[in-house]
Design an enzyme around this catalytic site. Structure first.
Site, short mmCIF file in Angstrom:
data_model
loop_
_atom_site.label_atom_id
_atom_site.label_comp_id
_atom_site.label_asym_id
_atom_site.label_seq_id
_atom_site.Cartn_x
_atom_site.Cartn_y
_atom_site.Cartn_z
N ASP A 211 51.75 42.12 40.40
CA ASP A 211 50.45 41.58 40.82
C ASP A 211 50.16 40.35 39.96
OD1 ASP A 211 47.89 40.88 41.42
OD2 ASP A 211 47.02 42.88 41.18
N HIS A 216 43.81 37.75 36.13
CA HIS A 216 44.19 38.60 35.00
C HIS A 216 44.88 37.83 33.88
CE1 HIS A 216 43.10 41.70 37.79
NE2 HIS A 216 44.02 41.30 38.64
N ILE A 231 40.39 39.66 33.20
CA ILE A 231 40.15 41.11 33.20
C ILE A 231 41.45 41.86 33.52
CG2 ILE A 231 37.72 40.83 33.87
CD1 ILE A 231 38.51 41.74 36.73
N GLY A 234 42.87 46.52 38.14
CA GLY A 234 42.34 47.86 38.39
C GLY A 234 43.46 48.90 38.39
C1 HDC Z 1 47.42 46.60 47.82
C2 HDC Z 1 46.46 46.51 46.66
C3 HDC Z 1 45.28 45.72 47.03
C4 HDC Z 1 44.35 45.44 45.93
C5 HDC Z 1 44.47 44.03 45.41
C6 HDC Z 1 43.77 43.89 44.13
C7 HDC Z 1 44.22 42.67 43.39
C8 HDC Z 1 43.89 42.77 41.90
O1 HDC Z 1 44.59 41.77 41.23
C9 HDC Z 1 42.40 42.64 41.70
C10 HDC Z 1 41.90 43.50 40.63
O2 HDC Z 1 42.58 44.31 40.07
S1 HDC Z 1 40.21 43.35 40.23
C11 HDC Z 1 40.01 44.44 38.86
C12 HDC Z 1 39.65 45.83 39.24
N1 HDC Z 1 38.37 45.94 39.94
C13 HDC Z 1 37.20 45.75 39.32
O3 HDC Z 1 37.13 45.42 38.15
C14 HDC Z 1 35.95 45.95 40.15
C15 HDC Z 1 34.99 46.85 39.43
N2 HDC Z 1 33.82 47.14 40.28
C16 HDC Z 1 32.78 46.30 40.36
O4 HDC Z 1 32.72 45.28 39.68
C17 HDC Z 1 31.67 46.68 41.30
O5 HDC Z 1 31.75 48.05 41.59
C18 HDC Z 1 31.73 45.89 42.64
C19 HDC Z 1 31.56 44.38 42.36
C20 HDC Z 1 33.06 46.14 43.36
C21 HDC Z 1 30.60 46.36 43.53
O6 HDC Z 1 29.42 46.25 42.83
P1 HDC Z 1 28.08 45.81 43.56
O7 HDC Z 1 28.28 44.50 44.23
O8 HDC Z 1 26.96 45.93 42.59
O9 HDC Z 1 28.00 46.91 44.71
P2 HDC Z 1 26.80 47.87 45.09
O10 HDC Z 1 25.56 47.09 45.33
O11 HDC Z 1 26.75 48.99 44.10
O12 HDC Z 1 27.34 48.47 46.46
C22 HDC Z 1 27.42 47.66 47.64
C23 HDC Z 1 28.19 48.46 48.67
O13 HDC Z 1 29.58 48.45 48.35
C24 HDC Z 1 30.04 49.79 48.10
N3 HDC Z 1 30.86 49.73 46.89
C25 HDC Z 1 30.44 49.46 45.65
N4 HDC Z 1 31.45 49.48 44.78
C26 HDC Z 1 32.55 49.80 45.49
C27 HDC Z 1 33.90 50.00 45.15
N5 HDC Z 1 34.33 49.90 43.90
N6 HDC Z 1 34.77 50.33 46.12
C28 HDC Z 1 34.34 50.48 47.39
N7 HDC Z 1 33.06 50.30 47.79
C29 HDC Z 1 32.19 49.96 46.83
C30 HDC Z 1 28.80 50.64 47.88
O14 HDC Z 1 29.01 51.98 48.25
C31 HDC Z 1 27.79 49.93 48.73
O15 HDC Z 1 27.93 50.32 50.09
P3 HDC Z 1 26.74 51.17 50.78
O16 HDC Z 1 25.54 50.30 50.65
O17 HDC Z 1 27.21 51.36 52.18
O18 HDC Z 1 26.66 52.44 49.98
#
Ligand code: HDC
Length: 311
Positions: A211, A216, A231, A234
């Site tokens: 990845d 990152h 960062i 994940g």
């Molecule tokens: C094949 C592999 C494919 C993957 C490729 C990946 C490539 C990588 O290089 C990328 C990475 O590794 S990125 C690093 C790892 N991820 C992170 O650090 C993200 C951490 N999470 C966040 O920051 C917040 O939860 C965030 C920002 C995600 C959400 O926070 P908010 O915007 O505050 O959301 P919120 O208002 O609480 O909710 C809005 C709606 O979204 C749903 N939701 C929230 N977090 C979620 C999550 N983590 N996963 C899925 N759904 C999520 C909520 O349920 C909400 O929906 P609803 O209103 O319908 O309930």
């Protein structure tokens, strides 16, 4: 998406969900499996760890090195994610975050192999401020055609929502509701707590497993994405958590793991300390990972085992 594009609808859901991906291939050797294990912290605290040395070395004359089940999460990265090829899906790649990962392991991962991936869109959801797209990848052994594992990756595209045509937010998925169990972290004391340090160079090491997202590694890209510095992936945080569960609950026996689920709640910075709390409930381990320095939960989920484990 550039600012001049902002008036155009960024997501055309019908076009997106009708997209057909080509099959992709992924070949790996023992060296890749060992590099991955080091990337998720195996033997970092103890180079002769009796439950982890077999992930990186032919310990006691073992014929092949053992492969961590989370290695399966690398298969979808075979030829890049391919999201850029999906018609009707416009988003800013700098704002992409990994939201959730679900993995089913059908048979133990061999120490080397040639894999064929079948990829499909399993979900698309309008969250207003974001779009969630789910990719499902089923991986087969090329030679025998046997199914090895399935990954469902939830990708959170910040800033790209609001494409629903009715007042009811658009939501589409191809899998049953009960397949991903909602995780409530228990209120009582965990069965086990395990602490691990994320090295400053962890993301730089982990990315070599496939990845190469600059989020990152590149400080400028990380800042553009809203972070103080690069960062951790994940899937690296998930790899740390599942490795800890195998070590503490499965007595180091990685083939015990059947299904894995994790939701990424908050980003992790390399250099931070992870505290992994585990609750053993029959054949299910519920876990939560916190960053010690910020006292914030960053990941929670469960691991389903093939049988009940005893501590
Ligand atoms: C094949 C592999 C494919 C993957 C490729 C990946 C490539 C990588 O290089 C990328 C990475 O590794 S990125 C690093 C790892 N991820 C992170 O650090 C993200 C951490 N999470 C966040 O920051 C917040 O939860 C965030 C920002 C995600 C959400 O926070 P908010 O915007 O505050 O959301 P919120 O208002 O609480 O909710 C809005 C709606 O979204 C749903 N939701 C929230 N977090 C979620 C999550 N983590 N996963 C899925 N759904 C999520 C909520 O349920 C909400 O929906 P609803 O209103 O319908 O309930």
């Amino acid at each position: 998406m550039t600012s001049s594009d902002r008036s155009a609808p960024a997501i055309d859901p019908d076009l997106v969900i009708s997209h057909k991906f080509s099959e992709t291939s992924f070949c790996y050797t023992e060296r890749d499996a060992a590099l991955y294990a080091l990337g998720v912290g195996a033997c970092a605290g103890d180079a002769v760890d009796e439950k982890e040395l077999n992930y990186v070395y032919h310990r006691n004359g073992q014929k092949s090195i053992q492969v961590l089940p989370t290695f399966a999460a690398l298969f979808p990265f075979a030829e890049g994610l391919g999201l850029e090829k999906v018609s009707g899906l416009q988003y800013d790649p700098r704002l992409l975050l990994h939201g959730q990962q679900y993995i089913e392991i059908f048979r133990p991962l061999p120490s080397s192999g040639s894999i064929v991936n079948k990829v499909a869109i399993a979900g698309l959801h309008d969250k207003g401020k974001a779009t969630i797209i789910e990719l499902e990848t089923t991986s087969y052994l090329k030679e025998s055609g046997e199914a090895l594992c399935m990954n469902r990756s939830t990708i959170y595209l910040r800033g790209s929502g609001g494409f629903s045509s009715s007042s009811h937010p658009y939501s589409y998925k191809t899998y049953p509701d009960n397949q991903i169990l909602h995780v409530s972290v228990p209120k009582h004391q965990p069965s086990v707590v395990y602490e691990d340090t994320i090295q400053q160079s962890q993301a730089l090491l982990y990315r070599l497993s496939g990845d190469y997202n600059p989020l990152h590694a590149d400080p400028m890209i990380a800042q553009a994405a809203g972070f103080a510095r690069p960062i951790l992936h994940g899937l690296c945080t998930l790899g740390f958590a599942v490795r800890a569960i195998i070590k503490c609950i499965c007595n180091g026996e990685q083939t015990t793991v059947r299904n894995i689920f994790g939701r990424f709640l908050l980003h992790v910075y390399p250099g931070e300390t992870l505290v992994i709390e585990m609750w053993l409930e029959g054949s299910r381990v519920i876990y939560q990972t916190k960053v010690k320095e910020r006292n914030r939960a960053v990941l929670s989920g469960y691991v389903l085992l093939k049988h009940n484990s005893s501590l």
